[in-house]
Design an enzyme around this catalytic site. Structure first.
Site, PDB file in Angstrom:
ATOM      1  N   CYS A 157      -8.183  92.628 -53.444  1.00  0.00           N
ATOM      2  CA  CYS A 157      -8.877  92.300 -54.705  1.00  0.00           C
ATOM      3  C   CYS A 157      -7.835  92.921 -55.633  1.00  0.00           C
ATOM      4  CB  CYS A 157     -10.352  92.730 -54.475  1.00  0.00           C
ATOM      5  SG  CYS A 157     -11.059  92.582 -56.086  1.00  0.00           S
TER       6      CYS A 157
ATOM      7  N   TYR B 205     -17.326  87.695 -59.569  1.00  0.00           N
ATOM      8  CA  TYR B 205     -17.152  86.514 -58.868  1.00  0.00           C
ATOM      9  C   TYR B 205     -17.527  86.644 -57.590  1.00  0.00           C
ATOM     10  CZ  TYR B 205     -14.778  83.618 -62.573  1.00  0.00           C
ATOM     11  OH  TYR B 205     -14.228  83.077 -63.910  1.00  0.00           O
TER      12      TYR B 205
ATOM     13  N   GLU C 180     -15.162  98.364 -62.614  1.00  0.00           N
ATOM     14  CA  GLU C 180     -15.807  97.913 -63.862  1.00  0.00           C
ATOM     15  C   GLU C 180     -16.107  98.615 -64.702  1.00  0.00           C
ATOM     16  OE1 GLU C 180     -15.546  94.389 -64.764  1.00  0.00           O
ATOM     17  OE2 GLU C 180     -14.148  93.586 -63.413  1.00  0.00           O
TER      18      GLU C 180
ATOM     19  N   CYS D 112      -6.720  87.056 -58.786  1.00  0.00           N
ATOM     20  CA  CYS D 112      -8.089  87.086 -58.567  1.00  0.00           C
ATOM     21  C   CYS D 112      -8.257  86.540 -57.028  1.00  0.00           C
ATOM     22  CB  CYS D 112      -9.243  86.404 -59.592  1.00  0.00           C
ATOM     23  SG  CYS D 112     -10.717  86.563 -58.898  1.00  0.00           S
ATOM     24  N   ASN D 113      -8.300  87.350 -56.196  1.00  0.00           N
ATOM     25  CA  ASN D 113      -8.512  86.872 -54.930  1.00  0.00           C
ATOM     26  C   ASN D 113      -9.679  85.956 -54.538  1.00  0.00           C
ATOM     27  OD1 ASN D 113      -6.435  88.808 -52.607  1.00  0.00           O
ATOM     28  ND2 ASN D 113      -7.079  89.692 -54.625  1.00  0.00           N
ATOM     29  N   THR D 114     -10.487  86.201 -55.091  1.00  0.00           N
ATOM     30  CA  THR D 114     -11.847  85.209 -55.055  1.00  0.00           C
ATOM     31  C   THR D 114     -11.436  83.726 -55.592  1.00  0.00           C
ATOM     32  OG1 THR D 114     -13.233  87.053 -55.056  1.00  0.00           O
ATOM     33  CG2 THR D 114     -14.207  84.977 -55.468  1.00  0.00           C
TER      34      THR D 114
ATOM     35  N   HIS E 186      -8.768  94.613 -58.149  1.00  0.00           N
ATOM     36  CA  HIS E 186      -9.460  95.725 -58.464  1.00  0.00           C
ATOM     37  C   HIS E 186      -8.990  96.871 -57.885  1.00  0.00           C
ATOM     38  CE1 HIS E 186     -11.978  92.935 -60.673  1.00  0.00           C
ATOM     39  NE2 HIS E 186     -12.678  93.767 -61.397  1.00  0.00           N
TER      40      HIS E 186
ATOM     41  N   ASP F  84      -8.350  86.475 -64.435  1.00  0.00           N
ATOM     42  CA  ASP F  84      -9.166  87.179 -63.550  1.00  0.00           C
ATOM     43  C   ASP F  84     -10.286  87.077 -64.094  1.00  0.00           C
ATOM     44  OD1 ASP F  84      -9.510  88.927 -61.419  1.00  0.00           O
ATOM     45  OD2 ASP F  84     -10.121  90.494 -62.550  1.00  0.00           O
ATOM     46  N   SER F  85     -11.340  87.416 -63.052  1.00  0.00           N
ATOM     47  CA  SER F  85     -12.703  87.431 -63.309  1.00  0.00           C
ATOM     48  C   SER F  85     -12.803  88.601 -64.398  1.00  0.00           C
ATOM     49  CB  SER F  85     -13.596  87.411 -61.940  1.00  0.00           C
ATOM     50  OG  SER F  85     -13.333  88.527 -61.352  1.00  0.00           O
TER      51      SER F  85
END
Length: 278
Positions: free
Chosen positions: A189, A48, A157, A79-81, A191, A16-17
């Protein structure tokens, strides 16, 4: 040819980012409690979501290379992005199974919606990629309303999951979903499950929340079982967390959000870290 014992006992790689993929890693640990997990979080270059797709692809492949070189038996792009940006490249580049977060969540949402109106909340990059619209296009009678929620990642975050500011931002982001009458909402996402409380509060108890994190974990279980790749070692599992940014900060925030799932983390170097502006 059947997998060797060393292949069966190899770890699952999760990428993941930043922190969000921990929701996937924790769900994997719940459904596959004997599997070792190696996690790479690109916290030095997160988030990201606002980045160009080409840059996300470059960063993601550098991190996935790190996991493959570590000898993982499967890759989970948590990570969806990154899933939207790099999935095709990853499946051509690596010889291990690739699990992503978009399609499993889309399938689940299509199965549980009662009125055919599905909402998606995600990063700007995922929204621009139209990955969920594409994934749900095969489901007749399902309409999609997407809302980008960039500040949600910032809150997570920073370890902030409640309070008046989070609630105010959630109400603003979720207005288009409510206006469309969606009865199902994809947390697009990884998160966002950490903000499930406030999202559920705003949307109301009648709206189904579909977590891309939990659906990805179920898909990981299915892929490993279908391919005969589950471990034969039924002892305790090991978890290794490798972070491109501040490992102590990562461990501290992770413990605040997820308890003792993350004990320690180590800093690694992957690619070139962009210089900060300002």
């Amino acid at each position: 040819m059947s997998p060797s014992l060393s292949e069966l006992n190899a770890p699952i790689g999760v990428f993941d980012s930043g922190f969000g993929g921990l929701t996937v890693a924790r769900q994997i640990a719940d459904v596959l409690p004997h599997e070792d997990i190696v996690y790479v979080g690109d916290t030095a270059r997160a988030p990201y979501g606002p980045r160009p797709i080409a840059q996300v692809r470059q960063f993601a492949l550098e991190c996935l290379d790190k996991l493959v070189n570590h000898g993982v038996k499967a890759l989970v792009i948590a990570c969806n992005t990154a899933s939207a940006a790099v999935l095709r490249d990853a499946r051509e580049r690596y010889d291990v199974p690739i699990i992503e977060v978009v399609l499993p969540a889309a399938r689940r949402a299509a199965a549980v919606t009662r009125n055919g109106r599905v909402g998606v909340i995600c990063t700007e990059a995922t929204a621009n990629s139209m990955a969920y619209e594409d994934a749900l296009a095969a489901s007749p009678g399902v309409g999609v309303t997407t809302s980008a929620c960039p500040r949600f990642v910032e809150f997570v975050e920073a370890g902030i999951t409640a309070g008046p500011e989070v609630l105010s931002v959630a109400r603003e982001y979720l207005k288009p979903i409510q206006a469309a009458g969606c009865d199902t909402l994809i947390l697009g996402c990884t998160h966002y499950p950490l903000l499930r409380g406030v999202i559920s509060y705003v949307m109301g108890e009648k709206v189904n929340l579909v977590s891309s994190a939990s659906e990805a974990a179920q898909e990981t279980w299915r892929v490993l079982n279908d391919r005969g790749l589950t471990t034969h070692d039924l002892g305790g599992s090991n978890r290794l967390f490798m972070i491109t940014g501040d490992a102590d900060r990562f461990a501290g925030i992770s413990q605040r959000l997820l308890g003792q799932f993350v004990h320690t983390a180590e800093t690694i170097h992957v690619g070139r870290i962009p210089r900060a502006h300002g």
